[in-house]
Design a protein around this motif. Sequence first.
Motif, PDB file in Angstrom:
ATOM      1  N   UNK A  53       0.850  -1.194   0.000  1.00  0.00           N
ATOM      2  CA  UNK A  53       0.000   0.000   0.000  1.00  0.00           C
ATOM      3  C   UNK A  53       0.879   1.234   0.000  1.00  0.00           C
ATOM      4  N   UNK A  54       0.654   2.139  -0.922  1.00  0.00           N
ATOM      5  CA  UNK A  54       1.441   3.363  -1.027  1.00  0.00           C
ATOM      6  C   UNK A  54       0.611   4.574  -0.621  1.00  0.00           C
ATOM      7  N   UNK A  55       1.315   5.624  -0.240  1.00  0.00           N
ATOM      8  CA  UNK A  55       0.638   6.858   0.146  1.00  0.00           C
ATOM      9  C   UNK A  55      -0.088   7.459  -1.063  1.00  0.00           C
ATOM     10  N   UNK A  56      -1.269   8.015  -0.798  1.00  0.00           N
ATOM     11  CA  UNK A  56      -2.014   8.738  -1.826  1.00  0.00           C
ATOM     12  C   UNK A  56      -2.369  10.109  -1.274  1.00  0.00           C
ATOM     13  N   UNK A  57      -2.572  11.108  -2.132  1.00  0.00           N
ATOM     14  CA  UNK A  57      -2.935  12.447  -1.651  1.00  0.00           C
ATOM     15  C   UNK A  57      -4.236  12.418  -0.858  1.00  0.00           C
ATOM     16  N   UNK A  58      -4.360  13.352   0.084  1.00  0.00           N
ATOM     17  CA  UNK A  58      -5.560  13.429   0.910  1.00  0.00           C
ATOM     18  C   UNK A  58      -6.804  13.635   0.055  1.00  0.00           C
ATOM     19  N   UNK A  59      -6.662  14.347  -1.032  1.00  0.00           N
ATOM     20  CA  UNK A  59      -7.815  14.646  -1.888  1.00  0.00           C
ATOM     21  C   UNK A  59      -8.172  13.502  -2.832  1.00  0.00           C
ATOM     22  N   UNK A  92      -1.366   8.633   7.248  1.00  0.00           N
ATOM     23  CA  UNK A  92      -0.278   9.102   6.386  1.00  0.00           C
ATOM     24  C   UNK A  92      -0.479   8.590   4.968  1.00  0.00           C
ATOM     25  N   UNK A  93      -1.230   7.505   4.840  1.00  0.00           N
ATOM     26  CA  UNK A  93      -1.425   6.865   3.539  1.00  0.00           C
ATOM     27  C   UNK A  93      -2.697   7.339   2.837  1.00  0.00           C
ATOM     28  N   UNK A  94      -3.431   8.264   3.454  1.00  0.00           N
ATOM     29  CA  UNK A  94      -4.627   8.801   2.810  1.00  0.00           C
ATOM     30  C   UNK A  94      -5.843   8.756   3.712  1.00  0.00           C
ATOM     31  N   UNK A  95      -6.992   8.965   3.102  1.00  0.00           N
ATOM     32  CA  UNK A  95      -8.258   9.039   3.851  1.00  0.00           C
ATOM     33  C   UNK A  95      -8.798   7.621   4.123  1.00  0.00           C
ATOM     34  N   UNK A  96      -8.260   6.996   5.145  1.00  0.00           N
ATOM     35  CA  UNK A  96      -8.672   5.646   5.511  1.00  0.00           C
ATOM     36  C   UNK A  96     -10.090   5.684   6.085  1.00  0.00           C
ATOM     37  N   UNK A  97     -10.961   4.837   5.575  1.00  0.00           N
ATOM     38  CA  UNK A  97     -12.337   4.781   6.056  1.00  0.00           C
ATOM     39  C   UNK A  97     -12.440   3.765   7.190  1.00  0.00           C
ATOM     40  N   UNK A  98     -13.013   4.207   8.315  1.00  0.00           N
ATOM     41  CA  UNK A  98     -13.177   3.344   9.482  1.00  0.00           C
ATOM     42  C   UNK A  98     -14.626   2.885   9.574  1.00  0.00           C
TER      43      UNK A  98
END
Length: 396
Positions: free
Chosen positions: A178-184, A219-225
């Motif tokens: 899994x790689x980082x993606x932009x917040x948007x 840090x990797x983006x907008x993780x949905x919980x």
Amino acid sequence: MWIPVARLPPRLRLSALAAAGRFCILGSGAATRKHLSARNHSGLSDCSPQLLPEPDFRNPPKKASRSSLDFKRYVTDRRLAETLAQIVCGKPNRPPHLLLECNPGPGILTEALLEAGAKVVALESDKTFIPHLESLGKNLDGKLQVIHCDFFRIDPRSGGAIKPPAMSSEELFKNLGIEEVPWTAGIPLKVFGMFPSRGEKRALWKLAYDLYSCTSIYKFGRIEINMFIGEKEFQKLMADPRNPKLYHVLSVIWQIACEIKVLHMEPWSSFDVYTRSGRLENTKRKEVLELLQQKLYLVQMTPRQNLFANSLTPMNYNIFFHLLKHCFGRRTATVIDHLRSLTPLDARDVLMQIGKEEDEKVVNMYPQDFKRLFETIECSKDCAYKWLYDETLEDM
């Protein structure tokens, strides 16, 4: 950077002298928030390098004895597992998200998720369940990975070597590719599970600090919980001025940060309850009977794409948290009284800019009102020094 007391307006000068050693005046820029000695600046004491020390929610102090209510809940009913899998996975034709399942235990829900087409990473903290979970992944072409890991102990701050079930998010996500993606960008993955039976509030605080600072999993983006949460903590999470007794700092923080949806509601009695030693909890006990009368809510918390669109950033979120904690420390007071202790700006003018009256009380402010209040102060051009900080304020 410090302002000599003599240069302050009369009201602030008196406040600063009366509270010598308690307040420092900070600029909004990063350079003005550095740790500087104040011994030669009108007798004011040193100011901490951070506006708010972040409590160590990842590693709570160990206690000599654990409460009898410290247990885990598992989905063992096949029909309930299929219902939850359909809810979380969505429509059959939709491309599946990678799903991190927290503490799947016996794997009844894991099987249902796999059958619904999900690609699952089972994060299991109890080694006794791992062999069975691994057996579920045979002949599935990598659709199931099993990792000895406790989701709520990711990125511990204790220092030294990290030992399972604790784990570094960098290591976990690297192993998963899994790689980082932009917040948007879109949602990179989903997390599914249950908040700990004890410490739901602590878990919410830990995730909140990670989310607003864009560290750990965020840090990797907008993780949905997607998490089951107890009825009492759920009511606090969703509270607003219409429920003033339940309205709290976390209510504001999470409602601002995420779109929160209730996906499902289920009685406690639908889940099997196990103690830390793995035995089925005696459901005749008074404490457990009280819980069985309550409900668990499956809430979906999706970070807002525009959370950092204005002047709220991962660099100044701690000032925002301080603002909220200061206000809710005296929740029945007026907002203007708090602003006079928090900022040298004209409090009346700040309130006027967000459309609020001078007699507006803290508990009457909606979450977005607090965000607009903070951003109005941060964006002000009237004064280079926008915040006063009380070092003695205890963390709530």
